[in-house]
Design a protein around this motif. Structure first.
Motif, PDB file in Angstrom:
ATOM      1  N   ALA A  72     -40.442  80.908  41.744  1.00 18.90           N
ATOM      2  CA  ALA A  72     -39.638  81.224  40.398  1.00 18.90           C
ATOM      3  C   ALA A  72     -39.855  80.179  39.463  1.00 18.90           C
ATOM      4  CB  ALA A  72     -38.156  81.292  41.004  1.00 18.90           C
ATOM      5  N   ARG A  73     -39.875  78.853  39.762  1.00 20.88           N
ATOM      6  CA  ARG A  73     -40.039  77.901  39.096  1.00 20.88           C
ATOM      7  C   ARG A  73     -41.505  77.836  38.346  1.00 20.88           C
ATOM      8  NH1 ARG A  73     -38.448  71.805  40.159  1.00 20.88           N
ATOM      9  NH2 ARG A  73     -39.089  71.666  37.895  1.00 20.88           N
ATOM     10  N   GLU A  74     -42.501  78.440  39.149  1.00 16.36           N
ATOM     11  CA  GLU A  74     -43.828  78.326  38.548  1.00 16.36           C
ATOM     12  C   GLU A  74     -43.987  79.913  37.657  1.00 16.36           C
ATOM     13  OE1 GLU A  74     -48.279  80.145  40.072  1.00 16.36           O
ATOM     14  OE2 GLU A  74     -46.942  78.934  41.504  1.00 16.36           O
ATOM     15  N   PHE A  75     -43.309  80.552  37.672  1.00 15.31           N
ATOM     16  CA  PHE A  75     -43.043  81.858  36.782  1.00 15.31           C
ATOM     17  C   PHE A  75     -42.236  81.428  35.762  1.00 15.31           C
ATOM     18  CE2 PHE A  75     -40.345  85.269  35.123  1.00 15.31           C
ATOM     19  CZ  PHE A  75     -41.250  86.196  34.695  1.00 15.31           C
ATOM     20  N   ILE A  76     -41.015  80.693  35.598  1.00 13.60           N
ATOM     21  CA  ILE A  76     -40.273  80.628  34.348  1.00 13.60           C
ATOM     22  C   ILE A  76     -41.080  79.380  33.698  1.00 13.60           C
ATOM     23  CG2 ILE A  76     -38.275  79.020  33.634  1.00 13.60           C
ATOM     24  CD1 ILE A  76     -36.692  80.807  35.695  1.00 13.60           C
ATOM     25  N   GLU A  77     -41.669  78.077  34.435  1.00  7.51           N
ATOM     26  CA  GLU A  77     -42.138  77.107  33.892  1.00  7.51           C
ATOM     27  C   GLU A  77     -43.695  76.984  33.065  1.00  7.51           C
ATOM     28  OE1 GLU A  77     -41.074  73.813  36.339  1.00  7.51           O
ATOM     29  OE2 GLU A  77     -39.067  74.312  36.081  1.00  7.51           O
ATOM     30  N   GLY A  78     -44.316  78.039  34.069  1.00  8.05           N
ATOM     31  CA  GLY A  78     -45.906  78.260  33.856  1.00  8.05           C
ATOM     32  C   GLY A  78     -46.033  79.757  33.177  1.00  8.05           C
ATOM     33  N   ASP A  79     -45.828  80.759  33.775  1.00  9.88           N
ATOM     34  CA  ASP A  79     -46.049  81.991  33.157  1.00  9.88           C
ATOM     35  C   ASP A  79     -45.336  82.182  32.009  1.00  9.88           C
ATOM     36  OD1 ASP A  79     -47.677  82.178  35.313  1.00  9.88           O
ATOM     37  OD2 ASP A  79     -46.385  83.532  36.617  1.00  9.88           O
ATOM     38  N   LEU A  80     -43.975  82.294  31.957  1.00  3.89           N
ATOM     39  CA  LEU A  80     -43.352  82.500  30.751  1.00  3.89           C
ATOM     40  C   LEU A  80     -43.480  81.511  29.721  1.00  3.89           C
ATOM     41  CD1 LEU A  80     -39.696  83.531  31.992  1.00  3.89           C
ATOM     42  CD2 LEU A  80     -41.672  85.012  31.142  1.00  3.89           C
ATOM     43  N   ASN A  81     -43.427  80.194  30.040  1.00  3.55           N
ATOM     44  CA  ASN A  81     -43.798  79.209  29.086  1.00  3.55           C
ATOM     45  C   ASN A  81     -42.964  79.169  27.753  1.00  3.55           C
ATOM     46  OD1 ASN A  81     -45.094  76.895  28.310  1.00  3.55           O
ATOM     47  ND2 ASN A  81     -46.868  77.857  27.446  1.00  3.55           N
ATOM     48  N   PHE A  82     -41.761  79.450  27.851  1.00  2.00           N
ATOM     49  CA  PHE A  82     -40.606  79.566  26.857  1.00  2.00           C
ATOM     50  C   PHE A  82     -40.174  78.028  26.811  1.00  2.00           C
ATOM     51  CE2 PHE A  82     -40.474  84.202  26.835  1.00  2.00           C
ATOM     52  CZ  PHE A  82     -40.881  84.236  25.660  1.00  2.00           C
ATOM     53  N   THR A  83     -39.913  77.281  25.697  1.00  2.00           N
ATOM     54  CA  THR A  83     -39.500  75.906  25.705  1.00  2.00           C
ATOM     55  C   THR A  83     -38.351  75.971  24.551  1.00  2.00           C
ATOM     56  OG1 THR A  83     -41.753  74.984  26.130  1.00  2.00           O
ATOM     57  CG2 THR A  83     -40.043  73.542  25.112  1.00  2.00           C
ATOM     58  N   TYR A 140     -28.255  85.977  14.431  1.00  2.00           N
ATOM     59  CA  TYR A 140     -28.796  86.253  15.484  1.00  2.00           C
ATOM     60  C   TYR A 140     -27.634  86.307  16.449  1.00  2.00           C
ATOM     61  CZ  TYR A 140     -33.407  84.312  14.142  1.00  2.00           C
ATOM     62  OH  TYR A 140     -34.460  84.201  13.475  1.00  2.00           O
ATOM     63  N   GLY A 141     -27.881  86.864  17.675  1.00  2.00           N
ATOM     64  CA  GLY A 141     -26.781  87.245  18.615  1.00  2.00           C
ATOM     65  C   GLY A 141     -26.744  85.985  19.400  1.00  2.00           C
ATOM     66  N   ASN A 142     -25.948  85.840  20.479  1.00  2.00           N
ATOM     67  CA  ASN A 142     -25.754  85.078  21.388  1.00  2.00           C
ATOM     68  C   ASN A 142     -26.956  84.378  22.135  1.00  2.00           C
ATOM     69  OD1 ASN A 142     -22.983  84.506  20.750  1.00  2.00           O
ATOM     70  ND2 ASN A 142     -22.393  85.861  22.352  1.00  2.00           N
ATOM     71  N   PHE A 143     -26.995  83.292  22.451  1.00  2.00           N
ATOM     72  CA  PHE A 143     -28.532  82.805  23.067  1.00  2.00           C
ATOM     73  C   PHE A 143     -28.152  82.305  24.385  1.00  2.00           C
ATOM     74  CE2 PHE A 143     -31.651  79.557  23.933  1.00  2.00           C
ATOM     75  CZ  PHE A 143     -33.043  80.290  23.850  1.00  2.00           C
ATOM     76  N   THR A 144     -28.439  82.962  25.547  1.00  2.00           N
ATOM     77  CA  THR A 144     -28.404  82.484  26.955  1.00  2.00           C
ATOM     78  C   THR A 144     -29.657  82.187  27.447  1.00  2.00           C
ATOM     79  OG1 THR A 144     -28.343  84.714  27.641  1.00  2.00           O
ATOM     80  CG2 THR A 144     -26.216  83.647  27.299  1.00  2.00           C
ATOM     81  N   PHE A 145     -29.788  81.275  28.568  1.00  2.00           N
ATOM     82  CA  PHE A 145     -31.176  81.155  29.017  1.00  2.00           C
ATOM     83  C   PHE A 145     -30.672  80.674  30.665  1.00  2.00           C
ATOM     84  CE2 PHE A 145     -29.779  77.305  27.022  1.00  2.00           C
ATOM     85  CZ  PHE A 145     -29.932  76.307  27.729  1.00  2.00           C
ATOM     86  N   THR A 146     -31.956  80.724  31.470  1.00  2.00           N
ATOM     87  CA  THR A 146     -31.871  80.452  32.783  1.00  2.00           C
ATOM     88  C   THR A 146     -32.662  79.059  32.723  1.00  2.00           C
ATOM     89  OG1 THR A 146     -31.593  82.559  33.509  1.00  2.00           O
ATOM     90  CG2 THR A 146     -32.321  81.173  35.143  1.00  2.00           C
ATOM     91  N   VAL A 147     -32.246  78.192  33.587  1.00  2.00           N
ATOM     92  CA  VAL A 147     -33.216  76.892  33.676  1.00  2.00           C
ATOM     93  C   VAL A 147     -32.742  76.391  35.165  1.00  2.00           C
ATOM     94  CG1 VAL A 147     -31.360  75.342  32.847  1.00  2.00           C
ATOM     95  CG2 VAL A 147     -33.610  74.715  32.871  1.00  2.00           C
ATOM     96  N   PHE A 148     -33.762  75.943  35.968  1.00  2.10           N
ATOM     97  CA  PHE A 148     -33.629  75.330  37.242  1.00  2.10           C
ATOM     98  C   PHE A 148     -32.909  74.066  37.064  1.00  2.10           C
ATOM     99  CE2 PHE A 148     -36.547  78.504  38.196  1.00  2.10           C
ATOM    100  CZ  PHE A 148     -36.073  79.052  39.584  1.00  2.10           C
ATOM    101  N   VAL A 149     -31.879  73.683  37.798  1.00  2.00           N
ATOM    102  CA  VAL A 149     -31.193  72.382  37.917  1.00  2.00           C
ATOM    103  C   VAL A 149     -32.129  71.306  38.380  1.00  2.00           C
ATOM    104  CG1 VAL A 149     -29.402  71.140  39.307  1.00  2.00           C
ATOM    105  CG2 VAL A 149     -29.014  73.720  38.537  1.00  2.00           C
ATOM    106  N   ASP A 150     -33.198  71.911  39.462  1.00  2.00           N
ATOM    107  CA  ASP A 150     -34.231  70.722  39.761  1.00  2.00           C
ATOM    108  C   ASP A 150     -34.833  70.182  38.580  1.00  2.00           C
ATOM    109  OD1 ASP A 150     -33.490  71.180  42.275  1.00  2.00           O
ATOM    110  OD2 ASP A 150     -35.200  72.493  42.748  1.00  2.00           O
ATOM    111  N   HIS A 151     -35.159  71.133  37.462  1.00  2.00           N
ATOM    112  CA  HIS A 151     -36.048  70.597  36.409  1.00  2.00           C
ATOM    113  C   HIS A 151     -35.100  69.703  35.434  1.00  2.00           C
ATOM    114  CE1 HIS A 151     -38.678  71.082  33.018  1.00  2.00           C
ATOM    115  NE2 HIS A 151     -37.739  71.731  32.166  1.00  2.00           N
ATOM    116  N   LEU A 152     -33.728  70.120  35.474  1.00  2.00           N
ATOM    117  CA  LEU A 152     -33.056  69.100  34.441  1.00  2.00           C
ATOM    118  C   LEU A 152     -32.667  67.933  35.406  1.00  2.00           C
ATOM    119  CD1 LEU A 152     -29.803  71.581  33.654  1.00  2.00           C
ATOM    120  CD2 LEU A 152     -31.772  71.033  32.272  1.00  2.00           C
TER     121      LEU A 152
END
Length: 140
Positions: free
Chosen positions: A27-38, A95-107
Motif C-alpha cells: 500500500a505504501r509503494e502504491f501511494i508513495e510510488g505509483d500515485l506520486n501525489f505530493t 474547490y470542495g473539501n480536500f481530504t487525503f490518506t497518508v500513512f502514519v509511518d510516513h509521518l
C-alpha cells in the motif's frame, strides 16, 4: 475505567504480522510510488505565533510557520459547489473539501504531525497551488 487489558486476538488466526507487513508495504509503494501525489504541509508554530489576549486568535501577519514539508498522499478533492453572495448576486465557485490518506509511518519518518489549524498546499495544476486549512486532523 478498568485497568485490565483485553487483547484482541481473534484476527491472528487469519491475518498475522507478516501478512500485515506485506500489505502495508504494498500500500505504501502504491501511494508513495505509483500515485506520486505530493502535498506541502505548512505547520503553524504555535509558540512563535502571536495571538490576541481575548480570543487567542492571530492575524495573518502574526502567524509563524515551521519549514514546509512535502508529504506523499492519496488525495480526494470533493466536488465544488456553485454559491452566491446575498440574493444571487455575485456568483462564485470554489474547490470542495480536500481530504487525503497518508500513512502514519510516513509521518513518523518525517518527524511531523498534522494538527488542527495547519495549512496544506495542493497543486491541482502546474501553475496553481490551492491552500486548505486543516479542520479535522483525524484525532479523537
Amino acid at each position: 475505567m478498568s485497568k485490565k487489558r483485553f487483547p484482541i486476538s481473534r484476527l491472528h488466526r487469519f491475518y498475522d504480522e507478516v501478512d500485515f507487513g506485506l500489505e502495508n508495504e504494498m500500500a505504501r509503494e502504491f501511494i508513495e510510488g505509483d500515485l506520486n501525489f505530493t502535498i506541502v504541509l505548512f505547520r503553524v508554530d504555535r509558540i512563535e505565533s502571536q495571538t490576541e489576549d481575548v480570543y487567542g486568535e492571530a492575524s495573518t501577519s502574526e502567524i509563524r510557520f515551521h519549514p514546509p514539508v512535502e508529504i506523499k498522499v492519496r488525495p480526494l478533492l470533493e466536488k465544488s459547489e456553485s454559491k452566491s453572495y446575498s440574493e444571487g448576486y455575485g456568483r462564485y465557485e470554489d474547490y470542495g473539501n480536500f481530504t487525503f490518506t497518508v500513512f502514519v509511518d510516513h509521518l513518523e519518518e518525517l518527524g511531523i504531525d498534522i494538527t488542527y489549524g495547519d495549512y496544506i498546499g495542493y497543486a491541482d495544476r502546474e501553475d496553481n497551488i490551492k491552500y486548505f486549512t486543516v479542520v479535522d486532523d483525524g484525532k479523537i
